[in-house]
Structures are given as C-alpha cells and as structure tokens.
Motif scaffolding. Structure first.
Motif, PDB file in Angstrom:
ATOM      1  N   GLY A  87     105.707  11.206 -61.336  1.00 13.92           N
ATOM      2  CA  GLY A  87     105.615  10.089 -60.104  1.00 13.92           C
ATOM      3  C   GLY A  87     106.110  10.352 -58.913  1.00 13.92           C
ATOM      4  N   ARG A  88     106.780   9.346 -58.557  1.00 12.18           N
ATOM      5  CA  ARG A  88     107.400   9.422 -56.955  1.00 12.18           C
ATOM      6  C   ARG A  88     108.726  10.311 -57.253  1.00 12.18           C
ATOM      7  N   ASP A  89     109.230  10.508 -58.666  1.00  7.48           N
ATOM      8  CA  ASP A  89     110.467  11.523 -58.688  1.00  7.48           C
ATOM      9  C   ASP A  89     109.963  12.877 -58.299  1.00  7.48           C
ATOM     10  N   ALA A  90     108.658  13.304 -58.241  1.00  5.16           N
ATOM     11  CA  ALA A  90     108.375  14.571 -58.036  1.00  5.16           C
ATOM     12  C   ALA A  90     108.746  15.146 -56.637  1.00  5.16           C
ATOM     13  N   ASN A  91     108.746  14.159 -55.779  1.00  9.88           N
ATOM     14  CA  ASN A  91     109.209  14.536 -54.265  1.00  9.88           C
ATOM     15  C   ASN A  91     110.750  14.962 -54.239  1.00  9.88           C
ATOM     16  N   ARG A  92     111.418  14.598 -55.359  1.00 13.11           N
ATOM     17  CA  ARG A  92     113.047  14.985 -55.391  1.00 13.11           C
ATOM     18  C   ARG A  92     113.264  16.511 -55.592  1.00 13.11           C
ATOM     19  N   LEU A  93     112.058  17.204 -55.869  1.00 11.35           N
ATOM     20  CA  LEU A  93     112.017  18.482 -56.488  1.00 11.35           C
ATOM     21  C   LEU A  93     111.517  19.530 -55.453  1.00 11.35           C
ATOM     22  N   HIS A  94     111.893  20.752 -55.725  1.00 14.81           N
ATOM     23  CA  HIS A  94     111.276  21.700 -54.729  1.00 14.81           C
ATOM     24  C   HIS A  94     109.967  22.413 -55.642  1.00 14.81           C
ATOM     25  N   TRP A  95     109.019  22.319 -55.019  1.00 17.43           N
ATOM     26  CA  TRP A  95     107.784  22.973 -55.860  1.00 17.43           C
ATOM     27  C   TRP A  95     107.399  24.532 -55.265  1.00 17.43           C
ATOM     28  N   VAL A  96     107.143  25.205 -56.269  1.00 17.96           N
ATOM     29  CA  VAL A  96     106.792  26.708 -55.676  1.00 17.96           C
ATOM     30  C   VAL A  96     105.474  26.908 -56.189  1.00 17.96           C
ATOM     31  N   ASP A  97     104.399  27.027 -55.482  1.00 16.58           N
ATOM     32  CA  ASP A  97     103.336  27.807 -56.094  1.00 16.58           C
ATOM     33  C   ASP A  97     103.261  29.259 -56.310  1.00 16.58           C
ATOM     34  N   ILE A  98     103.340  29.616 -57.765  1.00 13.55           N
ATOM     35  CA  ILE A  98     103.513  31.037 -57.989  1.00 13.55           C
ATOM     36  C   ILE A  98     102.003  31.860 -57.697  1.00 13.55           C
ATOM     37  N   TRP A  99     100.891  31.281 -57.613  1.00 11.68           N
ATOM     38  CA  TRP A  99      99.809  31.987 -57.019  1.00 11.68           C
ATOM     39  C   TRP A  99      99.926  32.113 -55.487  1.00 11.68           C
ATOM     40  N   PRO A 157     116.498  20.603 -58.661  1.00 13.82           N
ATOM     41  CA  PRO A 157     115.910  21.862 -59.352  1.00 13.82           C
ATOM     42  C   PRO A 157     114.596  22.292 -58.805  1.00 13.82           C
ATOM     43  N   ILE A 158     114.221  23.282 -58.766  1.00 17.61           N
ATOM     44  CA  ILE A 158     112.964  24.024 -58.395  1.00 17.61           C
ATOM     45  C   ILE A 158     112.072  24.100 -59.504  1.00 17.61           C
ATOM     46  N   VAL A 159     110.784  23.567 -59.310  1.00 16.58           N
ATOM     47  CA  VAL A 159     109.659  23.837 -60.222  1.00 16.58           C
ATOM     48  C   VAL A 159     108.660  24.775 -59.843  1.00 16.58           C
ATOM     49  N   TYR A 160     108.456  25.698 -60.449  1.00 15.03           N
ATOM     50  CA  TYR A 160     107.475  26.565 -60.547  1.00 15.03           C
ATOM     51  C   TYR A 160     105.914  26.524 -61.145  1.00 15.03           C
ATOM     52  N   TRP A 161     105.019  26.384 -60.512  1.00 16.30           N
ATOM     53  CA  TRP A 161     103.728  25.762 -60.924  1.00 16.30           C
ATOM     54  C   TRP A 161     102.562  26.479 -60.450  1.00 16.30           C
ATOM     55  N   ALA A 171     117.232  28.450 -51.208  1.00 17.07           N
ATOM     56  CA  ALA A 171     117.991  28.156 -50.310  1.00 17.07           C
ATOM     57  C   ALA A 171     118.393  26.640 -50.245  1.00 17.07           C
ATOM     58  N   ALA A 172     117.245  25.880 -50.284  1.00 15.86           N
ATOM     59  CA  ALA A 172     117.489  24.324 -50.400  1.00 15.86           C
ATOM     60  C   ALA A 172     118.276  23.784 -51.518  1.00 15.86           C
ATOM     61  N   SER A 173     117.935  24.365 -52.771  1.00 17.12           N
ATOM     62  CA  SER A 173     118.351  24.005 -53.909  1.00 17.12           C
ATOM     63  C   SER A 173     119.764  24.391 -53.943  1.00 17.12           C
TER      64      SER A 173
END
Length: 137
Positions: A82-94, A63-67, A55-57
């Motif tokens: 680095g700091r650019d990581a905060n510009r992405l949406h992160w989804v923990d698949i576990w 982009p969305i990063v699945y990790w 929804a946010a994307s």
C-alpha cells in the motif's frame, strides 16, 4: 504487458457487447482493465537506478526493492505494501542492467524478483509482511 491486457479488455468488451451480452462485456472489460493497471509500471513507485538506490539507502537506511514489470510476485508485494511502498527504493531490473546484476549477485545468478536488500541482509521473494515491517522501521 499492460497495453496488451488493455487491448484484450477492449476487444473482449466490444465483442461481447456486439453479441448483446452487456453484463459479460462490462465484467470482461473491468477485470482485464484491472489486470492492465496492476501490471503497469505506473502502479509502482518511481524506479531509480541501482547506484541511486544504494546511495540513498546508505543515507536513510531504507531497503531497496528490485522488481520488473509484469512480475506477479512483484505485483503481490506492491499491492500488500500500500502506501508503505513509497518508503522503499524501487529499482526496475529491466530498465537498469546494474540492478539486474545486483539481483544476480544475491540470487545464485538468477534474476529472481522481487529481491529486497537491506544494510544487513538480502531476501529473494520475501513475504510481504516482512517487507512491510522493514518499510515501517
């Protein structure tokens, strides 16, 4: 994983210290503590659900990063951003079964991470430089 690494750091440090090897104790403790920090989910930006990330994307185009915690390729990606990581949406698949399903849908049924999804493409284990470009766009 990070708790086990930290416990190993303590054990190795105390054991080496008891044997009189102060330098070795310090090095072992520091190295294993760094491993514990890097493998900790706290080293990553706050994870959101797959639905929230999509929804946010759709609104901001990021982009969305699945990790998943402990993944060495995810750690490499996170560290290189680095700091650019905060510009992405992160989804923990576990932590999010829907996120795991999204990864399986683009990774031939596998839960290969990191997987990065943009509005126009899906990348399984992309080069960190490519993801950095996407984050800065």
């Amino acid at each position: 994983m990070s708790i086990v690494s930290f416990a190993m750091a303590l054990f190795a440090g105390v054991t080496s210290l008891a044997a009189g090897n102060v330098g070795t104790a310090l090095v072992l403790f520091l190295v294993l503590t760094v491993v514990a920090v890097l493998t900790s989910p706290r080293a990553f930006p706050k994870s959101v659900s797959d639905a929230s990330a999509r929804a946010a994307s759709a609104v901001d185009g990021r982009p969305i990063v699945y990790w998943r915690p402990g993944c060495p390729f995810c750690i490499r990606l996170r560290a290189s951003l680095g700091r650019d990581a905060n510009r992405l949406h992160w989804v923990d698949i576990w932590a999010d079964p829907e996120g795991a399903a999204s990864v399986r849908a683009v990774a031939d049924g596998n839960e290969t991470v990191p997987t990065v999804i943009t509005a126009s493409e899906a990348m399984v284990n992309p080069q960190p430089d490519r993801v950095r470009e996407l984050a800065r766009a």
